[in-house]
Design a protein around this motif. Structure first.
Motif, PDB file in Angstrom:
ATOM      1  N   UNK A 154       0.806  -1.216   0.000  1.00 34.64           N
ATOM      2  CA  UNK A 154       0.000   0.000   0.000  1.00 34.64           C
ATOM      3  C   UNK A 154       0.847   1.278   0.000  1.00 34.64           C
ATOM      4  N   UNK A 155       2.172   1.151   0.082  1.00 34.55           N
ATOM      5  CA  UNK A 155       3.131   2.223  -0.223  1.00 34.55           C
ATOM      6  C   UNK A 155       3.162   3.398   0.753  1.00 34.55           C
ATOM      7  N   UNK A 156       2.264   3.433   1.714  1.00 32.62           N
ATOM      8  CA  UNK A 156       2.230   4.556   2.652  1.00 32.62           C
ATOM      9  C   UNK A 156       2.642   4.087   4.041  1.00 32.62           C
ATOM     10  N   UNK A 157       3.616   4.771   4.665  1.00 32.90           N
ATOM     11  CA  UNK A 157       4.250   6.036   4.289  1.00 32.90           C
ATOM     12  C   UNK A 157       5.429   5.840   3.334  1.00 32.90           C
ATOM     13  N   UNK A 158       5.782   6.931   2.682  1.00 34.34           N
ATOM     14  CA  UNK A 158       7.005   6.981   1.907  1.00 34.34           C
ATOM     15  C   UNK A 158       6.837   7.060   0.415  1.00 34.34           C
ATOM     16  N   UNK A 177      -5.600   4.465   1.889  1.00 32.79           N
ATOM     17  CA  UNK A 177      -6.987   4.702   1.470  1.00 32.79           C
ATOM     18  C   UNK A 177      -7.244   4.147   0.074  1.00 32.79           C
ATOM     19  N   UNK A 178      -6.414   4.524  -0.903  1.00 36.31           N
ATOM     20  CA  UNK A 178      -6.670   4.060  -2.269  1.00 36.31           C
ATOM     21  C   UNK A 178      -6.449   2.558  -2.399  1.00 36.31           C
ATOM     22  N   UNK A 179      -5.467   2.038  -1.679  1.00 32.40           N
ATOM     23  CA  UNK A 179      -5.228   0.599  -1.737  1.00 32.40           C
ATOM     24  C   UNK A 179      -6.376  -0.199  -1.154  1.00 32.40           C
ATOM     25  N   UNK A 180      -6.926   0.287  -0.047  1.00 30.47           N
ATOM     26  CA  UNK A 180      -8.041  -0.448   0.560  1.00 30.47           C
ATOM     27  C   UNK A 180      -9.321  -0.294  -0.259  1.00 30.47           C
ATOM     28  N   UNK A 205      -7.467   3.941  10.507  1.00 27.47           N
ATOM     29  CA  UNK A 205      -8.157   5.199  10.230  1.00 27.47           C
ATOM     30  C   UNK A 205      -8.460   5.390   8.749  1.00 27.47           C
ATOM     31  N   UNK A 206      -7.564   4.941   7.865  1.00 27.17           N
ATOM     32  CA  UNK A 206      -7.715   5.207   6.438  1.00 27.17           C
ATOM     33  C   UNK A 206      -8.238   4.016   5.642  1.00 27.17           C
ATOM     34  N   UNK A 207      -8.175   2.826   6.208  1.00 20.00           N
ATOM     35  CA  UNK A 207      -8.588   1.642   5.473  1.00 20.00           C
ATOM     36  C   UNK A 207     -10.084   1.405   5.538  1.00 20.00           C
ATOM     37  N   UNK A 208     -10.648   0.889   4.452  1.00 22.89           N
ATOM     38  CA  UNK A 208     -12.070   0.533   4.445  1.00 22.89           C
ATOM     39  C   UNK A 208     -12.268  -0.977   4.559  1.00 22.89           C
ATOM     40  N   UNK A 209     -11.162  -1.743   4.562  1.00 22.51           N
ATOM     41  CA  UNK A 209     -11.201  -3.182   4.790  1.00 22.51           C
ATOM     42  C   UNK A 209     -10.288  -3.488   5.975  1.00 22.51           C
ATOM     43  N   UNK A 210     -10.321  -4.730   6.440  1.00 22.08           N
ATOM     44  CA  UNK A 210      -9.415  -5.147   7.508  1.00 22.08           C
ATOM     45  C   UNK A 210      -7.989  -5.206   6.934  1.00 22.08           C
ATOM     46  N   UNK A 229      -9.779   1.772  -8.613  1.00 17.12           N
ATOM     47  CA  UNK A 229      -9.671   2.610  -7.428  1.00 17.12           C
ATOM     48  C   UNK A 229      -8.219   2.827  -7.014  1.00 17.12           C
ATOM     49  N   UNK A 230      -7.347   1.914  -7.392  1.00 13.80           N
ATOM     50  CA  UNK A 230      -5.929   2.042  -7.071  1.00 13.80           C
ATOM     51  C   UNK A 230      -5.304   3.193  -7.835  1.00 13.80           C
ATOM     52  N   UNK A 231      -4.302   3.830  -7.226  1.00 13.37           N
ATOM     53  CA  UNK A 231      -3.525   4.828  -7.954  1.00 13.37           C
ATOM     54  C   UNK A 231      -2.727   4.174  -9.076  1.00 13.37           C
ATOM     55  N   UNK A 232      -2.323   2.922  -8.864  1.00 11.52           N
ATOM     56  CA  UNK A 232      -1.520   2.213  -9.854  1.00 11.52           C
ATOM     57  C   UNK A 232      -2.384   1.604 -10.948  1.00 11.52           C
ATOM     58  N   UNK A 233      -2.068   1.898 -12.182  1.00 14.03           N
ATOM     59  CA  UNK A 233      -2.794   1.327 -13.326  1.00 14.03           C
ATOM     60  C   UNK A 233      -1.902   0.347 -14.090  1.00 14.03           C
ATOM     61  N   UNK A 234      -0.846  -0.118 -13.454  1.00 11.85           N
ATOM     62  CA  UNK A 234       0.150  -0.960 -14.111  1.00 11.85           C
ATOM     63  C   UNK A 234      -0.294  -2.424 -14.135  1.00 11.85           C
ATOM     64  N   UNK A 235      -1.203  -2.708 -15.064  1.00 14.68           N
ATOM     65  CA  UNK A 235      -1.709  -4.068 -15.243  1.00 14.68           C
ATOM     66  C   UNK A 235      -1.801  -4.417 -16.717  1.00 14.68           C
ATOM     67  N   UNK A 236      -1.218  -5.539 -17.127  1.00 15.76           N
ATOM     68  CA  UNK A 236      -1.364  -5.977 -18.517  1.00 15.76           C
ATOM     69  C   UNK A 236      -2.743  -6.548 -18.812  1.00 15.76           C
ATOM     70  N   UNK A 237      -3.589  -6.698 -17.780  1.00 14.90           N
ATOM     71  CA  UNK A 237      -4.925  -7.252 -17.974  1.00 14.90           C
ATOM     72  C   UNK A 237      -5.953  -6.194 -18.381  1.00 14.90           C
ATOM     73  N   UNK A 238      -5.568  -4.929 -18.362  1.00 18.41           N
ATOM     74  CA  UNK A 238      -6.491  -3.867 -18.763  1.00 18.41           C
ATOM     75  C   UNK A 238      -6.922  -4.084 -20.218  1.00 18.41           C
TER      76      UNK A 238
END
Length: 433
Positions: A64-68, A76-79, A115-120, A396-405
């Motif tokens: 999920x890359x946060x922090x840093x 948030x975006x990862x969850x 606080x920021x996650x919407x899933x466990x 929903x992810x910030x990352x769009x790096x998928x060959x399945x798109x």
């Protein structure tokens, strides 16, 4: 709050049945036929309209890359991406900045995740301080702080002595070591699987022994220490064979495979394509078949995404300079359902076991992984009948790096429910009250 789900199919641990489900105060209170007589007592009614209610998916391996590194992803975006993909529990790796290698920083991560996650969100601690060789973390203190397990994911532990000491420490606190198996010297500056495809493209290769040599070492150490040793993102046929033999010998080893290693291989890299750069790399077709065989025969225990978002700039240009990694949370179930269940390679029940029940069982995730009375209401509603296209604009992810798109798939997530609360809902999902 009471929620009634009607007119659908329910995926139980060993079968799929036609049933209604009543949720009460965030838990599953009733599973039965024709519960419509309880509609008047429900605060909310969800019409499944013939779709499947399944246990929320569990991913043991996300970044999920946060922090840093919040330009790539945040909690948030990862969850939100997890919820969009049907996941209700994810386990976050610790290759962050600062690293959660001490109690103070680890507790900050737990607060952020909550606080920021919407899933466990379960949080791994590192194996070594700052994820570099030299000093192990305090395993007992980090367990007391809430560590789910220990991993230096993204980097292999390079010496047998350090891994042996880490395994002893993890065994003493009864938590797993989750290993990125990679000999850095053998990997060198490789960017894809070593072999004729890499040679044809003029790209430096990563040999399979960079994975298998360290895996063989670790399996011997795991046998000696008795630790729960979990192998991340298995990619080679020889690795599957090593794990199979270790299990037969009684070693306490579990293993995961990622969807991209099941459905992609090096022959699909027809040009210098950074979207197909990942670590471990896509291997040969025979490795891909061995991974599938290992999943089907139980050598590989479960499916995990290794969700690794990057910025667009980091995934453009050449494989020589692009970042390793592929996103997976929002494509994983659909890819697996489309390519495994629909062709008859496995059943829906088997797939849900690999993506929910087994992770919960093997990693002691209480209240997760199955639909049963008394369980936490972590659920996903799936439309298995209608195809849809994987689109960038839906992610929903910030990352769009998928060959399945751009791929047409089946198995769309209609709604995700965490502890009885809707955290993702497709617009056409039918709810009342």
């Amino acid at each position: 709050m009471k929620t009634l789900l009607i007119n659908g199919y329910v995926a139980l641990p060993t079968e799929v049945i036609q049933a209604d489900v009543l949720l009460d105060a965030g838990k599953i209170s009733t599973i039965g036929q024709n519960l419509q007589d309880q509609i008047n007592g429900a605060d909310q009614v969800i019409d499944l309209a013939g779709q499947v209610l399944a246990p929320g998916l569990i991913d043991l391996h996300v970044h999920f890359r946060q922090p840093g590194f919040t330009d790539k992803e945040t909690v948030r975006t990862g969850s939100l991406a997890a919820a969009h993909g049907g996941f209700t529990t994810v386990c976050a790796m610790p290759n962050l900045e600062p690293v959660p290698d001490n109690v103070e920083q680890f507790k900050k991560m737990l607060v952020l995740n909550h606080d920021d996650g919407v899933v466990h969100i379960k949080q791994y601690a590192t194996i070594t301080m700052n994820r570099v060789a030299g000093q192990l973390v305090d395993f007992q203190e980090l367990k007391n702080a809430g560590a789910f397990g220990f991993s230096n994911d993204g980097s292999g532990i390079q010496t047998a002595k350090e891994m042996y000491d880490a395994m002893q420490a993890a065994q003493a606190v009864a938590l797993p070591i989750c290993a990125h198996v990679e000999d850095a010297a053998l990997k060198g500056n490789g960017v894809m699987n070593a072999g004729p495809v890499a040679d044809k493209l003029g790209l430096p290769g990563i040999p399979t022994i960079s994975e298998t040599a360290q895996l063989a070492r670790d399996l011997v150490l795991a046998a000696e220490t008795g630790v729960h040793y979990h192998v991340c993102h298995v990619s080679t046929a020889q690795s599957v064979d090593l794990i199979r033999r270790a299990k037969a010998a009684g070693v306490r080893v579990t293993a995961e495979v990622s969807p991209h290693h099941l459905f992609l291989d090096e022959t699909m890299i027809t040009y210098d394509n950074p979207m197909l750069k990942m670590n471990p790399p896509l291997r040969r077709p025979e490795d891909r078949q061995a991974l599938l065989n290992g999943l089907l025969d139980g050598t590989i225990d479960l499916i995990a995404t290794d969700h690794a978002p990057h910025t667009a700039a980091e995934k453009t240009g050449s494989m020589l300079t692009a970042a390793f990694g592929i996103t997976g949370l929002e494509t994983s179930f659909a890819e697996c359902y489309t390519h495994l269940v629909r062709p008859g390679i496995c059943t829906l029940t088997q797939l849900l076991q690999w993506m929910s029940l087994k992770p919960a069982q093997l990693f002691n995730l209480q209240g997760a992984g199955k639909i049963a009375v008394g369980q936490t209401a972590d659920l996903v509603i799936l439309n298995l009948a209608q195809p849809y296209e994987i689109k960038v604009e839906d992610m929903q992810s910030k990352g769009k790096n998928s060959p399945f798109i751009g791929e047409q798939v089946y198995g769309q997530v209609v709604m995700t429910i965490v502890a009885g609360k809707i955290v993702y809902q497709q617009h056409q999902a039918s709810t009342t009250r």
